[in-house]
Design a protein around this motif. Structure first.
Motif, PDB file in Angstrom:
ATOM      1  N   UNK A   1      13.436  -1.039  -3.983  1.00  0.00           N
ATOM      2  CA  UNK A   1      12.427  -1.117  -2.885  1.00  0.00           C
ATOM      3  C   UNK A   1      10.758  -1.581  -3.503  1.00  0.00           C
ATOM      4  N   UNK A   2      10.458  -2.716  -3.136  1.00  0.00           N
ATOM      5  CA  UNK A   2       9.315  -3.427  -3.730  1.00  0.00           C
ATOM      6  C   UNK A   2       8.182  -2.572  -3.533  1.00  0.00           C
ATOM      7  N   UNK A   3       8.052  -2.247  -2.163  1.00  0.00           N
ATOM      8  CA  UNK A   3       6.767  -1.494  -1.645  1.00  0.00           C
ATOM      9  C   UNK A   3       6.294  -0.125  -2.007  1.00  0.00           C
ATOM     10  N   UNK A   4       7.321   0.455  -2.996  1.00  0.00           N
ATOM     11  CA  UNK A   4       7.202   1.622  -3.366  1.00  0.00           C
ATOM     12  C   UNK A   4       6.488   1.569  -4.976  1.00  0.00           C
ATOM     13  N   UNK A   5       6.680   0.170  -5.375  1.00  0.00           N
ATOM     14  CA  UNK A   5       6.175   0.254  -6.970  1.00  0.00           C
ATOM     15  C   UNK A   5       4.713  -0.203  -6.578  1.00  0.00           C
ATOM     16  N   UNK A   6       3.936  -0.105  -7.721  1.00  0.00           N
ATOM     17  CA  UNK A   6       2.555  -0.722  -7.940  1.00  0.00           C
ATOM     18  C   UNK A   6       2.363  -1.933  -7.408  1.00  0.00           C
ATOM     19  N   UNK A   7       1.370  -2.490  -6.714  1.00  0.00           N
ATOM     20  CA  UNK A   7       1.362  -4.055  -6.050  1.00  0.00           C
ATOM     21  C   UNK A   7       1.163  -4.900  -7.642  1.00  0.00           C
ATOM     22  N   UNK A   8       0.445  -4.652  -8.426  1.00  0.00           N
ATOM     23  CA  UNK A   8       0.491  -5.563  -9.517  1.00  0.00           C
ATOM     24  C   UNK A   8       1.563  -5.713 -10.326  1.00  0.00           C
ATOM     25  N   UNK A   9       2.472  -4.810 -10.418  1.00  0.00           N
ATOM     26  CA  UNK A   9       3.781  -4.843 -11.084  1.00  0.00           C
ATOM     27  C   UNK A   9       4.657  -5.578 -10.161  1.00  0.00           C
ATOM     28  N   UNK A  10       4.649  -5.730  -8.987  1.00  0.00           N
ATOM     29  CA  UNK A  10       5.703  -6.471  -8.151  1.00  0.00           C
ATOM     30  C   UNK A  10       5.015  -7.801  -7.878  1.00  0.00           C
ATOM     31  N   UNK A  11       3.793  -8.135  -7.427  1.00  0.00           N
ATOM     32  CA  UNK A  11       3.239  -9.373  -7.025  1.00  0.00           C
ATOM     33  C   UNK A  11       2.381  -9.820  -7.935  1.00  0.00           C
ATOM     34  N   UNK A  12       2.355 -11.198  -7.974  1.00  0.00           N
ATOM     35  CA  UNK A  12       1.568 -11.859  -9.126  1.00  0.00           C
ATOM     36  C   UNK A  12       0.123 -11.902  -8.803  1.00  0.00           C
ATOM     37  N   UNK A  13      -0.315 -11.584  -7.654  1.00  0.00           N
ATOM     38  CA  UNK A  13      -1.571 -11.440  -7.047  1.00  0.00           C
ATOM     39  C   UNK A  13      -1.625 -10.711  -5.891  1.00  0.00           C
ATOM     40  N   UNK A  14      -2.382  -9.268  -6.208  1.00  0.00           N
ATOM     41  CA  UNK A  14      -2.307  -8.498  -5.179  1.00  0.00           C
ATOM     42  C   UNK A  14      -3.614  -8.795  -4.130  1.00  0.00           C
ATOM     43  N   UNK A  15      -4.416  -9.382  -5.012  1.00  0.00           N
ATOM     44  CA  UNK A  15      -5.850  -9.389  -4.287  1.00  0.00           C
ATOM     45  C   UNK A  15      -6.459  -8.252  -3.488  1.00  0.00           C
ATOM     46  N   UNK A  16      -6.751  -8.317  -2.241  1.00  0.00           N
ATOM     47  CA  UNK A  16      -7.286  -7.062  -1.546  1.00  0.00           C
ATOM     48  C   UNK A  16      -6.350  -6.851  -0.700  1.00  0.00           C
ATOM     49  N   UNK A  17      -5.013  -6.834  -0.959  1.00  0.00           N
ATOM     50  CA  UNK A  17      -3.949  -6.126  -0.170  1.00  0.00           C
ATOM     51  C   UNK A  17      -4.234  -4.429  -0.726  1.00  0.00           C
ATOM     52  N   UNK A  18      -4.072  -3.547  -0.066  1.00  0.00           N
ATOM     53  CA  UNK A  18      -4.035  -2.228  -0.407  1.00  0.00           C
ATOM     54  C   UNK A  18      -3.006  -1.395   0.324  1.00  0.00           C
ATOM     55  N   UNK A  19      -2.830  -0.132  -0.264  1.00  0.00           N
ATOM     56  CA  UNK A  19      -1.534   0.752   0.185  1.00  0.00           C
ATOM     57  C   UNK A  19      -2.238   1.728   1.028  1.00  0.00           C
ATOM     58  N   UNK A  20      -1.597   2.328   2.271  1.00  0.00           N
ATOM     59  CA  UNK A  20      -2.380   3.061   3.268  1.00  0.00           C
ATOM     60  C   UNK A  20      -0.958   3.961   3.580  1.00  0.00           C
ATOM     61  N   UNK A  21      -1.373   5.078   4.181  1.00  0.00           N
ATOM     62  CA  UNK A  21      -0.295   6.151   4.527  1.00  0.00           C
ATOM     63  C   UNK A  21      -0.099   5.706   6.169  1.00  0.00           C
ATOM     64  N   UNK A  22      -1.145   5.302   7.032  1.00  0.00           N
ATOM     65  CA  UNK A  22      -1.013   4.948   8.229  1.00  0.00           C
ATOM     66  C   UNK A  22      -1.806   3.751   8.779  1.00  0.00           C
ATOM     67  N   UNK A  23      -1.536   2.942   9.543  1.00  0.00           N
ATOM     68  CA  UNK A  23      -2.050   1.931  10.004  1.00  0.00           C
ATOM     69  C   UNK A  23      -2.043   1.701  11.498  1.00  0.00           C
ATOM     70  N   UNK A  24      -2.915   1.299  12.117  1.00  0.00           N
ATOM     71  CA  UNK A  24      -2.898   0.988  13.762  1.00  0.00           C
ATOM     72  C   UNK A  24      -3.902  -0.058  14.109  1.00  0.00           C
ATOM     73  N   UNK A  25      -3.647  -0.385  15.276  1.00  0.00           N
ATOM     74  CA  UNK A  25      -4.811  -1.308  15.794  1.00  0.00           C
ATOM     75  C   UNK A  25      -6.214  -0.635  15.947  1.00  0.00           C
ATOM     76  N   UNK A  26      -7.254  -1.532  15.598  1.00  0.00           N
ATOM     77  CA  UNK A  26      -8.473  -0.895  15.915  1.00  0.00           C
ATOM     78  C   UNK A  26      -8.763  -0.843  17.442  1.00  0.00           C
ATOM     79  N   UNK A  27      -9.090   0.623  17.931  1.00  0.00           N
ATOM     80  CA  UNK A  27      -9.244   0.836  19.227  1.00  0.00           C
ATOM     81  C   UNK A  27     -10.498  -0.360  19.908  1.00  0.00           C
ATOM     82  N   UNK A  28     -11.301  -0.651  19.236  1.00  0.00           N
ATOM     83  CA  UNK A  28     -12.317  -1.276  19.752  1.00  0.00           C
ATOM     84  C   UNK A  28     -12.242  -3.053  19.691  1.00  0.00           C
TER      85      UNK A  28
END
Length: 261
Positions: A40-67
């Motif tokens: 499970x790649x997404x369960x490991x720290x981003x820099x450990x799995x991906x060469x350049x994680x950049x501004x990707x971030x991990x979150x517990x929830x995600x949804x469309x912005x209501x506005x």
């Protein structure tokens, strides 16, 4: 118990076992037991799995912005099984795995904003398209789940074929989680480096429906179609074409079953 009786019982048991294995396909189950475990790649720290994680971030929830349903909103944090989001604006560098794969099986879930566009590229250059096309009537390789068309960048980016359309439009609307399961087989080369077999999407399943089976790909997709092909490469999760989130990214090496399995 006499040796003769014991030998007879052993022979009977072995015969029954052989019959069960043959008639139920249990031989395949035994063979599959030796397969590589899922990672499970997404369960490991981003820099450990991906060469350049950049501004990707991990979150517990995600949804469309209501506005503004063309954007995603997440809560950055250290999630147990994190959701990976491509920044606040939805346009950041692609996620590219450090690990190189040859024949690989991928499972993941994704969510896109309204009108958004992403994709997963195998060997870094054969793409299964991810796009907000739930309401699309005419399907092409540019539809969600399609094998992306070849393209040229100049004078203006344009497709030069239609790619391979999914068998059916089973995409879900923007803002809903969708599942993707892909088995990809890399191109084959002889000892001199000459290609002797095309890359192949052995199976692509979108939201539980098989949309591709045993589709050979003679060239890389998109504008990479002119690039040299290689026997292995990274997995690429596109992040520069619009807001997208991925979770439960799992991979393992894949081996084609033998003819009698």
């Amino acid at each position: 118990m006499s040796g003769k009786w014991h030998g007879w019982r052993v022979a009977v048991i072995l015969g029954v076992v052989a019959t069960i294995l043959t008639t139920t396909g249990a031989i395949s189950l035994v063979a599959r037991a030796a397969e590589t475990e899922w990672s499970r790649l997404s369960a490991r720290p981003l820099p450990e799995v991906f060469a350049k994680a950049g501004k990707w971030y991990a979150t517990d929830q995600v949804a469309l912005v209501s506005t503004n349903p063309r954007r995603l909103q997440g809560k950055p944090g250290d999630a147990g099984q994190p959701i990976l989001v491509n920044g606040d604006q939805g346009r950041v560098a692609d996620l590219i795995t450090r690990e190189q794969f040859q024949d690989v099986e991928l499972r993941c879930e994704f969510l896109v904003a309204k009108g958004s566009n992403s994709g997963v590229k195998f060997n870094g250059q054969y793409e299964i398209q991810i796009r907000d096309t739930a309401s699309e009537k005419k399907l092409t390789g540019d539809s969600c789940g399609g094998i992306y068309p070849r393209a040229e960048q100049k004078p203006k980016y344009h497709h030069i074929d239609e790619g391979v359309a999914p068998k059916a439009n089973v995409a879900k609307p923007a803002g809903e989680w969708q599942s993707l399961h892909v088995i990809f087989q890399s191109p084959r080369f002889d000892a001199a480096g000459k290609k002797i077999a095309n890359a192949k999407f052995v199976k692509v399943v979108l939201n539980g429906e098989t949309i591709h089976e045993n589709v050979e790909v003679a060239h890389p997709t998109g504008h990479a179609w002119v690039n040299p092909e290689k026997p292995k490469g990274p997995l690429l999760f596109q992040g520069d074409h619009g807001p997208v989130a991925f979770r439960a990214i799992e991979v393992r090496a894949w081996t084609a079953p033998k003819a009698n399995e």
